[in-house]
Design a protein around this motif. Structure first.
Motif, mmCIF file in Angstrom:
data_model
loop_
_atom_site.group_PDB
_atom_site.id
_atom_site.type_symbol
_atom_site.label_atom_id
_atom_site.label_comp_id
_atom_site.label_asym_id
_atom_site.label_seq_id
_atom_site.Cartn_x
_atom_site.Cartn_y
_atom_site.Cartn_z
ATOM 1 N N UNK A 1 0.813 -1.216 0.000
ATOM 2 C CA UNK A 1 0.000 0.000 0.000
ATOM 3 C C UNK A 1 0.839 1.256 0.000
ATOM 4 N N UNK A 2 0.347 2.290 -0.655
ATOM 5 C CA UNK A 2 1.052 3.560 -0.739
ATOM 6 C C UNK A 2 0.454 4.582 0.197
ATOM 7 N N UNK A 3 0.767 5.823 -0.037
ATOM 8 C CA UNK A 3 0.281 6.915 0.797
ATOM 9 C C UNK A 3 -0.991 7.482 0.204
ATOM 10 N N UNK A 4 -1.981 7.731 1.049
ATOM 11 C CA UNK A 4 -3.250 8.260 0.570
ATOM 12 C C UNK A 4 -3.067 9.637 -0.044
ATOM 13 N N UNK A 5 -3.860 9.933 -1.059
ATOM 14 C CA UNK A 5 -3.808 11.217 -1.736
ATOM 15 C C UNK A 5 -4.899 12.133 -1.197
ATOM 16 N N UNK A 6 -4.821 13.401 -1.523
ATOM 17 C CA UNK A 6 -5.860 14.324 -1.111
ATOM 18 C C UNK A 6 -7.172 13.940 -1.765
ATOM 19 N N UNK A 7 -8.285 14.030 -1.037
ATOM 20 C CA UNK A 7 -9.574 13.685 -1.634
ATOM 21 C C UNK A 7 -9.938 14.657 -2.735
ATOM 22 N N UNK A 8 -10.753 14.159 -3.706
ATOM 23 C CA UNK A 8 -11.139 15.003 -4.835
ATOM 24 C C UNK A 8 -12.308 15.915 -4.499
ATOM 25 N N UNK A 9 -13.020 15.611 -3.450
ATOM 26 C CA UNK A 9 -14.046 16.521 -2.957
ATOM 27 C C UNK A 9 -14.005 16.459 -1.436
ATOM 28 N N UNK A 10 -14.489 17.479 -0.806
ATOM 29 C CA UNK A 10 -14.364 17.578 0.640
ATOM 30 C C UNK A 10 -14.982 16.371 1.334
ATOM 31 N N UNK A 11 -14.196 15.738 2.209
ATOM 32 C CA UNK A 11 -14.627 14.566 2.978
ATOM 33 C C UNK A 11 -14.998 13.382 2.084
ATOM 34 N N UNK A 12 -14.556 13.373 0.853
ATOM 35 C CA UNK A 12 -14.903 12.290 -0.057
ATOM 36 C C UNK A 12 -13.743 11.371 -0.335
ATOM 37 N N UNK A 13 -14.068 10.183 -0.868
ATOM 38 C CA UNK A 13 -13.044 9.224 -1.250
ATOM 39 C C UNK A 13 -12.339 9.681 -2.520
ATOM 40 N N UNK A 14 -11.083 9.304 -2.665
ATOM 41 C CA UNK A 14 -10.392 9.489 -3.929
ATOM 42 C C UNK A 14 -11.015 8.578 -4.978
ATOM 43 N N UNK A 15 -11.029 9.035 -6.233
ATOM 44 C CA UNK A 15 -11.622 8.267 -7.325
ATOM 45 C C UNK A 15 -10.644 8.223 -8.493
ATOM 46 N N UNK A 16 -10.367 7.022 -8.952
ATOM 47 C CA UNK A 16 -9.483 6.792 -10.104
ATOM 48 C C UNK A 16 -10.338 6.241 -11.243
ATOM 49 N N UNK A 17 -10.278 6.875 -12.405
ATOM 50 C CA UNK A 17 -11.099 6.467 -13.549
ATOM 51 C C UNK A 17 -10.338 5.469 -14.418
ATOM 52 N N UNK A 18 -10.970 4.332 -14.681
ATOM 53 C CA UNK A 18 -10.423 3.315 -15.580
ATOM 54 C C UNK A 18 -11.329 3.259 -16.805
ATOM 55 N N UNK A 19 -10.794 3.565 -17.967
ATOM 56 C CA UNK A 19 -11.593 3.562 -19.187
ATOM 57 C C UNK A 19 -11.628 2.162 -19.796
ATOM 58 N N UNK A 20 -12.616 1.933 -20.645
ATOM 59 C CA UNK A 20 -12.783 0.618 -21.257
ATOM 60 C C UNK A 20 -12.107 0.564 -22.616
ATOM 61 N N UNK A 21 -11.862 -0.667 -23.078
ATOM 62 C CA UNK A 21 -11.393 -0.883 -24.447
ATOM 63 C C UNK A 21 -12.327 -1.891 -25.095
ATOM 64 N N UNK A 22 -12.545 -1.741 -26.391
ATOM 65 C CA UNK A 22 -13.484 -2.608 -27.086
ATOM 66 C C UNK A 22 -12.805 -3.887 -27.573
#
Length: 347
Positions: free
Chosen positions: A18-39
């Motif tokens: 595990x790494x170090x947590x990043x700053x949340x993307x919105x106040x008091x919210x979880x960080x969100x990482x977007x994974x795009x799809x491939x066809x």
């Protein structure tokens, strides 16, 4: 479902600290990482197309979830629908979840079923199984997800198994939910899994938010099927998978649009074993994968025989041959730490 790629990528997936947590993307919210799809075409000249979000270079696992295909709404009169001849699996469970349409399932464990929307069908490969999947003649539109989970080492040489469950649709504040694996919203699925997992279809009403508690030891991915969705204030487009890491206790899904939104939540404890994935096999080394391929080509008893398959095509194959193995040696592919990285997006 088969991985129908003619040149499937070979993955060696290793646990990463595990790494170090990043700053949340919105106040008091979880960080969100977007994974795009491939066809990826699902075989044949009129192949229906699936949109794959796992595995990817960006992230290979979410808990024990190792394969996420999303398809439809697909007009089967144009694509021919789903018609997957007998193909093998090792070391995994397949999880079929439909939104629309019907699929017949036959496997070498002697299981025969018609997969219906809102009913989970989970097939455990164990040491080896083969199966077929065909959309029914009455199906005009096919729409759903096909998922795999990897089996832990202590369970991967076990027997074949098939489980079916039709979860109740429950009302939650802001929408509805069906919990098909694990526990969420006070509901629990009786379907047996070999590691701690959760899977649920969540609908969010227009202009409303569904807020729910989650297990902080789990990492989660939210697949958006339709609607204008924000997870923790971050926009997630249809076909994308939004990842949140461990140590979160609550998630918020908001529908900012004027039509209902449909999402699928997947989660589980980070899977800590090193695995190798190639085509429809999961093992622990290249040599194992090579042996599985050899045995499938030789029609070994490891996989058995599937009965009951009727193809849409009179000239179709009854059994899928394995692709050629790559010449190059396996290269390690480390799954990132179970911490969302908002700045990361590899298309």
């Amino acid at each position: 479902m088969s991985n129908a790629e003619t040149h499937p990528v070979e993955y060696q997936i290793t646990n990463h600290a595990p790494g170090t947590a990043l700053n949340p993307q919105c106040e008091d919210g979880a960080n969100v990482e977007i994974i795009t799809s491939r066809e990826v075409p699902l075989g044949g000249p009129r192949a229906m197309t699936v949109r794959r979000t796992l595995p990817q270079r960006q992230r290979s696992l979410i808990g024990a979830w190792c394969f996420v295909d999303h398809y439809g709404p697909d007009d089967v009169s144009l694509t021919g629908g789903m018609d997957v001849a007998s193909h093998p699996h090792t070391g995994l469970q397949t999880v079929t979840w439909l939104f629309e349409g019907e699929v017949t399932h036959h496997d070498s464990g002697g299981n025969h079923a018609v997969v219906l929307p809102g009913e989970v069908n989970l097939m455990t490969a164990g040491a080896g199984i083969c199966h077929t999947e065909v959309s029914t003649s009455s199906t005009t539109t096919l729409h759903g997800v096909q998922l795999w989970t990897v089996l832990p080492d202590k369970d991967r040489q076990g027997p074949r198994r098939f489980d079916h469950f039709a979860p109740e649709e429950i009302g939650v504040e802001g929408g509805t939910a069906r919990v098909f694996l694990g526990s969420l919203f006070g509901q629990s699925s009786p379907v047996h899994t070999f590691s701690p997992l959760v899977g649920a279809e969540i609908h969010v009403n227009p202009g409303e938010t569904v807020t729910f508690d989650i297990d902080p030891t789990f990492e989660h991915g939210l697949l958006v099927d339709s609607g204008e969705v924000q997870l923790e204030g971050v926009t997630v487009e249809p076909t994308q998978l939004a990842y949140t890491g461990i140590n979160e206790t609550q998630l918020r899904i908001r529908n900012t649009g004027t039509t209902p939104a449909r999402t699928v939540l997947l989660g589980g404890e980070p899977f800590e074993e090193d695995i190798v994935m190639w085509w429809n096999f999961i093992g622990r080394s290249h040599d194992e994968i090579e042996e599985y391929r050899k045995q499938w080509q030789a029609e070994s008893e490891r996989f058995g025989v599937t009965h009951g398959y009727i193809s849409h095509s009179r000239d179709g194959l009854t059994r899928l041959p394995a692709p050629e193995l790559p010449n190059a040696a396996i290269k390690a592919r480390k799954n990132p730490a179970p911490t969302a990285r908002p700045e990361t997006r590899i298309d």
